[in-house]
Design an enzyme around this catalytic site. Structure first.
Site, PDB file in Angstrom:
ATOM      1  CG  ASP A  82       4.341   2.371   4.584  1.00 49.83           C
ATOM      2  OD1 ASP A  82       3.950   1.345   3.985  1.00 49.83           O
ATOM      3  OD2 ASP A  82       3.432   2.500   5.807  1.00 49.83           O
ATOM      4  CD  GLU A 134      -2.513   1.153  -2.117  1.00 52.68           C
ATOM      5  OE1 GLU A 134      -1.053   1.321  -0.920  1.00 52.68           O
ATOM      6  OE2 GLU A 134      -3.368   1.378  -1.594  1.00 52.68           O
ATOM      7  CB  ILE A 257       1.505  -4.763  11.506  1.00 56.18           C
ATOM      8  CG1 ILE A 257       1.020  -5.817  11.223  1.00 56.18           C
ATOM      9  CG2 ILE A 257       1.136  -4.130  12.977  1.00 56.18           C
ATOM     10  CD1 ILE A 257       0.870  -7.303  11.125  1.00 56.18           C
ATOM     11  CB  SER A 259      -3.162   0.947  14.148  1.00 53.70           C
ATOM     12  OG  SER A 259      -2.663   2.033  13.197  1.00 53.70           O
TER      13      SER A 259
HETATM   14  P1  13P Z   1      -2.472   0.032  10.428  1.00 59.09           P
HETATM   15  O1  13P Z   1      -2.626   1.591  10.227  1.00 59.09           O
HETATM   16  O2  13P Z   1      -3.958  -0.734   9.879  1.00 59.09           O
HETATM   17  O3  13P Z   1      -1.650  -0.146  11.049  1.00 59.09           O
HETATM   18  O4  13P Z   1      -2.003  -0.416   9.147  1.00 59.09           O
HETATM   19  C1  13P Z   1      -0.317  -0.162   8.270  1.00 59.09           C
HETATM   20  C2  13P Z   1      -0.226   0.197   7.083  1.00 59.09           C
HETATM   21  O5  13P Z   1      -0.246  -0.338   6.742  1.00 59.09           O
HETATM   22  C3  13P Z   1       1.292   0.812   6.672  1.00 59.09           C
HETATM   23  O6  13P Z   1       1.480   0.861   5.604  1.00 59.09           O
HETATM   24  O1  G3H Z   2      -0.043   3.586   6.285  1.00 65.56           O
HETATM   25  C1  G3H Z   2       1.047   4.661   7.346  1.00 65.56           C
HETATM   26  C2  G3H Z   2       2.137   3.780   7.965  1.00 65.56           C
HETATM   27  O2  G3H Z   2       0.392   3.762   9.139  1.00 65.56           O
HETATM   28  C3  G3H Z   2       2.231   4.943   8.728  1.00 65.56           C
HETATM   29  O3  G3H Z   2       1.660   6.884   8.984  1.00 65.56           O
HETATM   30  O4  G3H Z   2       2.712   7.898   7.901  1.00 65.56           O
HETATM   31  O5  G3H Z   2       1.637   9.127  10.272  1.00 65.56           O
HETATM   32  O6  G3H Z   2       3.880   7.571   9.697  1.00 65.56           O
HETATM   33  P1  G3H Z   2       2.415   7.991   9.409  1.00 65.56           P
HETATM   34 ZN    ZN Z   3      -0.336   1.721   4.438  1.00 61.45          ZN
END
Ligand code: 13P
Ligand code: G3H
Ligand code: ZN
Length: 311
Positions: A82, A134, A257, A259
């Protein structure tokens, strides 16, 4: 079945008019909770690891836990990086067993974004790994980067064909009003997505999988629970599930998802420790936290993503 890339997953999701959930993982209980829900509902799954998660839990621990999830469930699971910040991080994840990576060039100039994304795609595709790029800039917090709402930019539909053609990326994250974290909208704001921009992008890229980041809904009952048991969260407003359901039926094939999982887990731990002040065995408070994650993911699969029984 071994770990899979997102290629076939997204072809099926696009054709079926649903999205696959991409959930952030940081430890064993989170992985077990997510996978428990996906197994129960026979759902494809993306488990994603951020740079912060790799720093917290270690690359090898996380990949081995995800491999264990595949062995235990037999589900088609993709292991995804991610918000890969640069080529080196993406390469390290590809070499280290990930089946999908995101290169997030959204903070660079357009031409720099094209160049770094193409470099990652060339390396990944030779190894059977899929790549998410992105275009556009989301507001909110990710790792140590914070983007202020005034600096967030919707994706420009005029750029998407050129970007996808030149980079050969497999999926594209776009900015249409979602944002990272629990504080997405201010009280009184209309929490709507620009589905018209999504529509226009999918007209320019027929059949091409789109990704939504920042897609937590921040259920108010969990914010209330956190605060009832000693937390102090200010007004937290997320993306309405009805908006996400519409996007999942359109070209959106992956919904991120994180948060909402954090919220469910924290509410469960706070409640447990409040009700059992003498307990100190971590298994006692992590078991309800894991169950809360499972319930949250089950809810998302059934009511937001539409990906139950798609394996
Ligand atoms: P949220 O903070 O809305 O859960 O998004 C998570 C996310 O985009 C991780 O890449
Ligand atoms: O988009 C970010 C994700 O919620 C991951 O969060 O970078 O704190 O692990 P983090
Ligand atoms: Zn993200």
């Amino acid at each position: 079945m071994p770990l899979v890339s997102t290629k076939e997953m997204f072809q099926n999701a696009y054709a079926g008019g649903y999205a696959v959930g991409a959930f952030n993982v940081n430890n064993m209980e989170i992985i077990q909770g997510i996978v428990g829900a996906a197994k129960k509902l026979n759902s494809p799954l993306i488990l994603q690891v951020s740079k912060g998660a790799r720093a917290y839990a270690n690359h090898t621990y996380l990949t081995k836990l995800v491999e264990a999830a595949v062995l235990e469930t037999g589900l088609p699971i993709a292991l995804h990086l991610d918000h890969g910040p640069d080529f080196e991080t993406c390469k390290s994840c590809i070499d280290g067993g990930f089946t999908s990576v995101m290169i997030d060039g959204s903070g660079f100039s357009y031409e720099e974004n094209v160049a770094v994304t193409k470099r990652v795609v060339d390396y990944a595709h030779e190894r059977g790994v899929t790549v998410e790029g992105e275009l556009g800039k989301l507001a909110g917090v990710e790792d140590d980067v914070q983007v202020a709402a005034e600096d967030a930019l919707f994706t420009n539909p005029d750029e998407v064909e050129d970007f996808v053609t030149r980079t050969k990326v497999d999926s594209l994250a776009i900015a249409i009003g979602t944002s990272h974290g629990a504080y997405k909208f201010k009280p009184g704001q209309d929490p709507k997505l620009r589905l018209d921009i999504l529509e226009e992008i999918s007209r320019r890229l027929p059949g091409f999988p789109i990704v939504l980041h920042g897609a937590s809904s921040v259920p108010q009952e969990f914010v209330r629970l956190v605060n009832e048991y000693g937390g102090a969260m200010p007004d937290a407003i997320g993306i309405p599930e009805s908006e996400l359901q519409k996007a999942a039926k359109m070209a959106v094939c992956k919904i991120n998802i994180d948060s909402d999982l954090r919220l469910a887990m924290t509410a469960a731990v706070r409640q447990y420790l409040h009700e059992n002040p003498g307990h100190f065995d971590p298994r006692q408070y992590l078991a309800p936290a894991r169950a809360a994650i499972e319930e949250m993911v089950e809810h998302k699969i059934k009511n937001v993503l539409g990906c139950a029984n798609r394996c």
